[in-house]
Scaffold this motif. Structure first.
Motif, PDB file in Angstrom:
ATOM      1  N   TYR A 293     109.570  62.070   7.001  1.00 48.55           N
ATOM      2  CA  TYR A 293     108.744  63.197   7.429  1.00 48.55           C
ATOM      3  C   TYR A 293     107.430  63.270   6.648  1.00 48.55           C
ATOM      4  O   TYR A 293     106.355  63.276   7.229  1.00 48.55           O
ATOM      5  CB  TYR A 293     109.508  64.517   7.268  1.00 48.55           C
ATOM      6  N   TYR A 294     107.539  63.346   5.333  1.00 48.63           N
ATOM      7  CA  TYR A 294     106.353  63.597   4.517  1.00 48.63           C
ATOM      8  C   TYR A 294     106.114  62.459   3.537  1.00 48.63           C
ATOM      9  O   TYR A 294     106.968  62.187   2.689  1.00 48.63           O
ATOM     10  CB  TYR A 294     106.506  64.893   3.719  1.00 48.63           C
TER      11      TYR A 294
ATOM     12  N   GLY B 264      98.094  57.127  12.824  1.00 48.74           N
ATOM     13  CA  GLY B 264      99.063  58.206  12.727  1.00 48.74           C
ATOM     14  C   GLY B 264      99.634  58.385  11.338  1.00 48.74           C
ATOM     15  O   GLY B 264      99.353  57.622  10.413  1.00 48.74           O
ATOM     16  N   ARG B 265     100.456  59.399  11.203  1.00 46.61           N
ATOM     17  CA  ARG B 265     100.997  59.811   9.908  1.00 46.61           C
ATOM     18  C   ARG B 265     101.778  58.694   9.224  1.00 46.61           C
ATOM     19  O   ARG B 265     101.592  58.433   8.036  1.00 46.61           O
ATOM     20  CB  ARG B 265     101.890  61.041  10.121  1.00 46.61           C
ATOM     21  N   LEU B 266     102.658  58.026   9.950  1.00 49.64           N
ATOM     22  CA  LEU B 266     103.476  56.975   9.354  1.00 49.64           C
ATOM     23  C   LEU B 266     102.694  55.673   9.187  1.00 49.64           C
ATOM     24  O   LEU B 266     102.875  54.961   8.194  1.00 49.64           O
ATOM     25  CB  LEU B 266     104.712  56.727  10.210  1.00 49.64           C
TER      26      LEU B 266
ATOM     27  N   TYR C 216      99.148  64.555   8.380  1.00 43.31           N
ATOM     28  CA  TYR C 216      98.205  65.073   9.360  1.00 43.31           C
ATOM     29  C   TYR C 216      98.767  66.359   9.958  1.00 43.31           C
ATOM     30  O   TYR C 216      99.950  66.425  10.313  1.00 43.31           O
ATOM     31  CB  TYR C 216      98.031  64.087  10.520  1.00 43.31           C
ATOM     32  N   ASN C 217      97.931  67.385  10.102  1.00 44.04           N
ATOM     33  CA  ASN C 217      98.264  68.475  11.005  1.00 44.04           C
ATOM     34  C   ASN C 217      98.139  67.951  12.439  1.00 44.04           C
ATOM     35  O   ASN C 217      97.491  66.926  12.692  1.00 44.04           O
ATOM     36  CB  ASN C 217      97.324  69.662  10.804  1.00 44.04           C
TER      37      ASN C 217
ATOM     38  N   VAL D 121      95.664  64.836  13.927  1.00 43.88           N
ATOM     39  CA  VAL D 121      96.090  63.559  14.492  1.00 43.88           C
ATOM     40  C   VAL D 121      95.551  63.396  15.913  1.00 43.88           C
ATOM     41  O   VAL D 121      95.227  62.271  16.335  1.00 43.88           O
ATOM     42  CB  VAL D 121      97.628  63.417  14.425  1.00 43.88           C
ATOM     43  N   VAL D 122      95.399  64.487  16.664  1.00 44.38           N
ATOM     44  CA  VAL D 122      94.761  64.398  17.980  1.00 44.38           C
ATOM     45  C   VAL D 122      93.300  63.999  17.821  1.00 44.38           C
ATOM     46  O   VAL D 122      92.804  63.111  18.543  1.00 44.38           O
ATOM     47  CB  VAL D 122      94.888  65.737  18.737  1.00 44.38           C
ATOM     48  N   ALA D 123      92.606  64.640  16.887  1.00 45.86           N
ATOM     49  CA  ALA D 123      91.199  64.301  16.644  1.00 45.86           C
ATOM     50  C   ALA D 123      91.058  62.845  16.215  1.00 45.86           C
ATOM     51  O   ALA D 123      90.135  62.142  16.650  1.00 45.86           O
ATOM     52  CB  ALA D 123      90.616  65.222  15.575  1.00 45.86           C
ATOM     53  N   ARG D 124      91.977  62.385  15.388  1.00 49.08           N
ATOM     54  CA  ARG D 124      91.955  60.995  14.932  1.00 49.08           C
ATOM     55  C   ARG D 124      92.156  60.037  16.104  1.00 49.08           C
ATOM     56  O   ARG D 124      91.447  59.030  16.235  1.00 49.08           O
ATOM     57  CB  ARG D 124      93.048  60.796  13.882  1.00 49.08           C
ATOM     58  N   ALA D 125      93.096  60.341  16.975  1.00 48.40           N
ATOM     59  CA  ALA D 125      93.350  59.482  18.124  1.00 48.40           C
ATOM     60  C   ALA D 125      92.141  59.423  19.060  1.00 48.40           C
ATOM     61  O   ALA D 125      91.759  58.342  19.546  1.00 48.40           O
ATOM     62  CB  ALA D 125      94.581  59.967  18.886  1.00 48.40           C
ATOM     63  N   LEU D 126      91.523  60.569  19.303  1.00 50.85           N
ATOM     64  CA  LEU D 126      90.335  60.596  20.158  1.00 50.85           C
ATOM     65  C   LEU D 126      89.191  59.798  19.526  1.00 50.85           C
ATOM     66  O   LEU D 126      88.448  59.095  20.219  1.00 50.85           O
ATOM     67  CB  LEU D 126      89.900  62.041  20.413  1.00 50.85           C
ATOM     68  N   HIS D 127      89.061  59.911  18.216  1.00 51.34           N
ATOM     69  CA  HIS D 127      88.015  59.167  17.505  1.00 51.34           C
ATOM     70  C   HIS D 127      88.255  57.664  17.607  1.00 51.34           C
ATOM     71  O   HIS D 127      87.319  56.889  17.872  1.00 51.34           O
ATOM     72  CB  HIS D 127      87.982  59.605  16.040  1.00 51.34           C
ATOM     73  N   VAL D 128      89.496  57.237  17.387  1.00 47.68           N
ATOM     74  CA  VAL D 128      89.815  55.810  17.466  1.00 47.68           C
ATOM     75  C   VAL D 128      89.537  55.281  18.864  1.00 47.68           C
ATOM     76  O   VAL D 128      88.996  54.177  19.032  1.00 47.68           O
ATOM     77  CB  VAL D 128      91.287  55.569  17.072  1.00 47.68           C
TER      78      VAL D 128
END
Length: 375
Positions: free
Chosen positions: A317-318, A347-349, A355-356, A360-367
């Motif tokens: 998880y963390y 992603g987190r893993l 990531y909140n 993670v949504v913002a990161r995916a859109l950026h990628v």
């Protein structure tokens, strides 16, 4: 099956990128998920009593990003919800993060008023002050209050959550637990706060409801990856597992959940979440009807207890925020850099960082915009 992209993992990163690739590039995507459901740790479902629960602990969506909010709003309506958390401290349930209201509840009026004046004069009304900064204040009264908050609110919870003395954790952990010099009892202050009206799982289904997207559940990607030797991959799983733990395992904390249904009660507790920093082995109790607004008899609560992560036994998880763990991750990151023309780690893993959901949504859109559209 002809596909352009193999995506490993059906959580936020994988589903958002699948949707973008399928809808904007008109390319074919296969999502492979090891679990028996989509949504990653944000997965929710109805329990045996008809109550919608978050299977992996409470997920409260909050963001200041209009871009992220507008994007997800194309796939869900919202139940507007602002999160309030209580903590059991010295026999009372008080608002956290610690704020001026908490101060008034826990201490005699004359002392609380004196400290309120000092805090506002020293830091300013509306400020958020990291607990370690307040512990180093030259004012003895402020130091003593900070010591109380540290021991009663922060120390026990952190020890249970991480299994490590806070002094041995990265400073980012203490920075996330400030004292609020305000009367705003909300746990988050973001502009947009809500949960998907019909649940996270329904939102994820809408995200990947596209003729260019196929989904395989209960499947380890290693079982099928050789069938797609020239296909580009997006990998959202544990980065150390991808490289067969060649440098050793990255440490995580895991979680254990226990659900309890109360048929005779409309509600069980005073707030949707009550933390127990000093009592019991679990860290918190969540009551989901208070989050979702669901109208149904009875109520389900869920206790949450942190525990060591053991590969093949429970879920990571963390990422544990310690310098030496970051150094180990960077070895894997260097290996991943050598594959960037073929595999994207997102992603987190895959990035070994917390990531909140909005992040993670913002990161995916950026990628998608910077690395996929331009490749």
């Amino acid at each position: 099956m002809n596909i352009d992209w193999l995506i490993v993992g059906a959580g936020f990163s994988g589903c958002v990128l699948a949707e973008q690739i399928a809808s904007k590039l008109d390319q074919k995507v296969l999502i492979v998920e090891k679990r028996d459901h989509i949504g990653g740790n944000a997965y929710d479902c109805f329990d045996n009593n008809g109550i919608l629960v978050h299977q992996y602990g409470p997920h409260l969506f909050h963001t200041n990003s209009k871009k992220v909010w507008d994007y997800l709003s194309d796939f869900t309506d919202w139940h507007y919800y602002q999160h309030h958390v209580l903590a059991a401290i010295d026999g009372k349930k008080v608002p956290v993060p610690f704020n001026l209201n908490t101060l008034q509840i826990l201490f005699p009026e004359c002392y609380a008023m004196k400290m309120e004046e000092k805090l506002i004069e020293r830091y300013g009304f509306g400020k958020k002050v990291p607990i370690l900064e307040m512990l180093e204040d030259l004012d003895q009264d402020i130091q003593e209050l900070a010591d109380y908050v540290y021991k009663k609110v922060f120390l026990g919870y952190t020890m249970k959550q991480w299994g490590i003395d806070p002094k041995n954790l990265d400073s980012s952990v203490t920075a996330r637990v400030p004292i609020h010099i305000s009367r705003d009892d909300r746990y988050f202050q973001d502009k947009y706060q809500a949960v998907p009206k019909n649940g996270y799982t329904a939102m994820f289904k809408n995200l990947i409801n596209h003729p260019n997207i196929k989904l395989l559940l209960n499947t380890d990607y290693k079982e099928i990856k050789d069938s797609f030797p020239s296909t580009k991959m997006i990998y959202t799983g544990p980065i150390d597992a991808f490289f067969d733990y060649k440098f050793g395992e990255l440490p995580y904390r895991s979680l254990s959940f226990k659900s309890i249904y109360h048929s005779e009660k409309e509600f069980y507790q005073e707030a949707s979440q009550v933390n127990y920093p000093n009592d019991y082995d679990f860290t918190r109790i969540t009551e989901y009807k208070r989050i979702t607004g669901q109208k149904i008899p009875g109520t389900t609560i869920m206790t949450e207890e942190a525990c060591p992560y053991e590969s093949q036994i429970n879920d990571p998880y963390y990422p544990i925020p310690k310098k030496e763990h970051g150094a180990l991750y960077r070895k894997y990151q260097s290996e991943a850099e050598g594959l960037k023309d073929k595999v994207l780690f997102i992603g987190r893993l895959a990035e070994y960082r917390y990531y909140n959901m909005d992040q993670v949504v913002a990161r995916a859109l950026h990628v998608f915009e910077k690395d996929i559209c331009t490749s």
